[in-house]
Design a protein around this motif. Structure first.
Motif, PDB file in Angstrom:
ATOM      1  N   ALA A 117      -9.021  29.139 -13.844  1.00 28.20           N
ATOM      2  CA  ALA A 117      -9.444  29.717 -12.565  1.00 28.20           C
ATOM      3  C   ALA A 117     -10.076  31.090 -12.755  1.00 28.20           C
ATOM      4  N   GLN A 118      -9.456  31.930 -13.577  1.00 29.98           N
ATOM      5  CA  GLN A 118     -10.015  33.259 -13.810  1.00 29.98           C
ATOM      6  C   GLN A 118     -11.348  33.170 -14.556  1.00 29.98           C
ATOM      7  N   THR A 119     -11.476  32.233 -15.472  1.00 31.02           N
ATOM      8  CA  THR A 119     -12.743  32.054 -16.188  1.00 31.02           C
ATOM      9  C   THR A 119     -13.843  31.617 -15.230  1.00 31.02           C
ATOM     10  N   ALA A 120     -13.496  30.711 -14.305  1.00 33.05           N
ATOM     11  CA  ALA A 120     -14.482  30.274 -13.310  1.00 33.05           C
ATOM     12  C   ALA A 120     -14.884  31.431 -12.395  1.00 33.05           C
ATOM     13  N   LYS A 121     -13.910  32.240 -11.997  1.00 34.54           N
ATOM     14  CA  LYS A 121     -14.196  33.399 -11.152  1.00 34.54           C
ATOM     15  C   LYS A 121     -15.116  34.372 -11.885  1.00 34.54           C
ATOM     16  N   GLY A 122     -14.837  34.608 -13.163  1.00 30.84           N
ATOM     17  CA  GLY A 122     -15.686  35.498 -13.940  1.00 30.84           C
ATOM     18  C   GLY A 122     -17.100  34.970 -14.066  1.00 30.84           C
ATOM     19  N   ALA A 123     -17.243  33.667 -14.275  1.00 27.82           N
ATOM     20  CA  ALA A 123     -18.575  33.070 -14.387  1.00 27.82           C
ATOM     21  C   ALA A 123     -19.361  33.248 -13.092  1.00 27.82           C
ATOM     22  N   ALA A 124     -18.705  33.027 -11.954  1.00 27.54           N
ATOM     23  CA  ALA A 124     -19.382  33.183 -10.667  1.00 27.54           C
ATOM     24  C   ALA A 124     -19.773  34.635 -10.426  1.00 27.54           C
ATOM     25  N   ASP A 125     -18.887  35.552 -10.770  1.00 35.37           N
ATOM     26  CA  ASP A 125     -19.186  36.977 -10.561  1.00 35.37           C
ATOM     27  C   ASP A 125     -20.330  37.460 -11.453  1.00 35.37           C
ATOM     28  N   LEU A 126     -20.463  36.894 -12.641  1.00 34.12           N
ATOM     29  CA  LEU A 126     -21.607  37.245 -13.493  1.00 34.12           C
ATOM     30  C   LEU A 126     -22.924  36.958 -12.775  1.00 34.12           C
ATOM     31  N   LEU A 127     -22.986  35.809 -12.126  1.00 38.90           N
ATOM     32  CA  LEU A 127     -24.216  35.427 -11.433  1.00 38.90           C
ATOM     33  C   LEU A 127     -24.452  36.284 -10.192  1.00 38.90           C
ATOM     34  N   LEU A 128     -23.375  36.532  -9.415  1.00 38.28           N
ATOM     35  CA  LEU A 128     -23.524  37.261  -8.162  1.00 38.28           C
ATOM     36  C   LEU A 128     -23.765  38.757  -8.392  1.00 38.28           C
ATOM     37  N   GLN A 129     -23.050  39.333  -9.334  1.00 38.16           N
ATOM     38  CA  GLN A 129     -23.157  40.774  -9.533  1.00 38.16           C
ATOM     39  C   GLN A 129     -24.355  41.179 -10.381  1.00 38.16           C
ATOM     40  N   LEU A 130     -24.750  40.317 -11.308  1.00 36.32           N
ATOM     41  CA  LEU A 130     -25.896  40.639 -12.167  1.00 36.32           C
ATOM     42  C   LEU A 130     -27.193  39.989 -11.692  1.00 36.32           C
ATOM     43  N   ALA A 131     -27.113  39.197 -10.610  1.00 39.43           N
ATOM     44  CA  ALA A 131     -28.270  38.454 -10.113  1.00 39.43           C
ATOM     45  C   ALA A 131     -28.921  37.669 -11.255  1.00 39.43           C
ATOM     46  N   SER A 132     -28.065  37.064 -12.062  1.00 44.42           N
ATOM     47  CA  SER A 132     -28.505  36.366 -13.252  1.00 44.42           C
ATOM     48  C   SER A 132     -28.644  34.875 -12.974  1.00 44.42           C
ATOM     49  N   HIS A 133     -29.224  34.148 -13.942  1.00 44.71           N
ATOM     50  CA  HIS A 133     -29.360  32.696 -13.862  1.00 44.71           C
ATOM     51  C   HIS A 133     -28.309  32.067 -14.785  1.00 44.71           C
ATOM     52  N   PRO A 134     -27.725  30.925 -14.393  1.00 47.67           N
ATOM     53  CA  PRO A 134     -26.700  30.325 -15.243  1.00 47.67           C
ATOM     54  C   PRO A 134     -27.128  30.142 -16.699  1.00 47.67           C
ATOM     55  N   GLU A 135     -28.338  29.658 -16.915  1.00 50.14           N
ATOM     56  CA  GLU A 135     -28.764  29.405 -18.295  1.00 50.14           C
ATOM     57  C   GLU A 135     -28.865  30.690 -19.105  1.00 50.14           C
ATOM     58  N   GLN A 136     -29.209  31.778 -18.427  1.00 52.62           N
ATOM     59  CA  GLN A 136     -29.279  33.075 -19.116  1.00 52.62           C
ATOM     60  C   GLN A 136     -27.896  33.481 -19.618  1.00 52.62           C
ATOM     61  N   GLU A 137     -26.878  33.266 -18.787  1.00 52.86           N
ATOM     62  CA  GLU A 137     -25.514  33.607 -19.192  1.00 52.86           C
ATOM     63  C   GLU A 137     -24.965  32.603 -20.209  1.00 52.86           C
ATOM     64  N   ILE A 138     -25.348  31.342 -20.062  1.00 51.60           N
ATOM     65  CA  ILE A 138     -24.925  30.323 -21.032  1.00 51.60           C
ATOM     66  C   ILE A 138     -25.464  30.659 -22.418  1.00 51.60           C
ATOM     67  N   ASP A 139     -26.716  31.096 -22.479  1.00 47.74           N
ATOM     68  CA  ASP A 139     -27.323  31.436 -23.775  1.00 47.74           C
ATOM     69  C   ASP A 139     -26.544  32.529 -24.506  1.00 47.74           C
ATOM     70  N   LYS A 140     -25.878  33.395 -23.743  1.00 49.49           N
ATOM     71  CA  LYS A 140     -25.138  34.500 -24.364  1.00 49.49           C
ATOM     72  C   LYS A 140     -23.888  34.025 -25.108  1.00 49.49           C
TER      73      LYS A 140
END
Length: 271
Positions: free
Chosen positions: A205-228
């Motif tokens: 649950a915390q990992t999912a929350k962190g993943a969602a916050d990465l997108l919302l707070q950084l205005a990022s795209h999922p694939e951009q974060e996946i690549d990291k």
């Protein structure tokens, strides 16, 4: 703080969460909110907190400036017919959170040219984290801003075209269940690789929350974060590819499409 009195017609989980959210955010005190339910006893705890409670929809609407329709689609026609004598077209604004029902349907059911705004929140409204989509076919800009401000107190709101509201039901309202199921699956995977069930669920649950916050707070795209987090011949890309081989993304997409089709057929033919 607003001065309008609000009536929530059909105070189930979503209606009650909205009412509590408005009070918690100091938008209005409980005494400005009337909650209705056929089983009035189920609302007694809210009466103790200062809300008005009643099983009489007509009296609730007569006293209201903003009427929130939160009944089931199959109950709506009867409720709208019941409310006709209580209308004040010049004063009242109707907010519908009924799935699959257009603004035009509401006006026709009321037999009155009232202003209607549709809202589709999700159950995260209970903790102030709803994703709420809003749409109208003719409400004033001022009323749209008012309703937006109300739902912004219990999460994030987004105005969309009305023809997309059924799709919003599938993606945002049903979507809560889809993401919860994915978290549940991740926790089961965690248990299989060695963690106790309660620890695995907390970690997932915390990992999912962190993943969602990465997108919302950084205005990022999922694939951009996946690549990291994917490296050549690494464990992340191996897991991702195995999930895709077994249809993870396609199953999610198909499920959302199926829910949208079902949501569009929830409202019965007019009486």
């Amino acid at each position: 703080m607003i001065s309008q009195h609000i009536a929530v017609i059909g105070s189930g989980n979503i209606g009650l969460a909205l009412a509590k959210g408005l009070v918690k955010a100091n938008i209005c005190p409980p005494r400005q909110i009337t909650l209705t339910r056929r089983n009035e006893k189920a609302l007694e705890a809210y009466a103790a907190e200062g809300y008005h409670i009643t099983a009489d929809n007509v009296s609730a609407v007569k006293a209201a400036d903003i009427v929130v329709l939160a009944v089931l689609p199959q109950q709506l026609n009867a409720v709208l017919h019941e409310l006709r004598p209580a209308l004040d077209v010049q004063r009242q604004l109707f907010v519908s959170i009924v799935s699959g029902v257009s603004c035009k349907d509401i006006r026709e059911g009321l037999n009155a040219d009232v202003q209607v705004i549709r809202a589709m929140p999700n159950t995260a409204i209970a903790i102030g984290h709803s994703m709420t989509c809003l749409a109208t076919d003719g409400a004033s800009k001022e009323n749209m801003q008012l309703v937006t401000s109300l739902f912004d107190t219990v999460g994030i709101s987004l105005q969309i075209n009305e023809e997309l509201m059924t799709s919003a039901t599938a993606l945002c309202a049903c979507g809560i269940a889809f993401f919860l199921r994915s978290i549940r699956a991740a926790s089961q995977g965690g248990t299989e690789i060695g963690f106790h069930a309660h620890d695995a669920l907390k970690m997932a649950a915390q990992t999912a929350k962190g993943a969602a916050d990465l997108l919302l707070q950084l205005a990022s795209h999922p694939e951009q974060e996946i690549d990291k987090v994917t490296s050549p011949k690494g464990c992340t890309i191996a897991g991702l590819n195995d999930m895709e081989y077994h249809g993870f993304s396609s199953a999610m997409i198909k499920g959302i499409k199926t829910s949208a089709e079902k949501a569009g057929a929830l409202y019965p033919s007019k009486n």
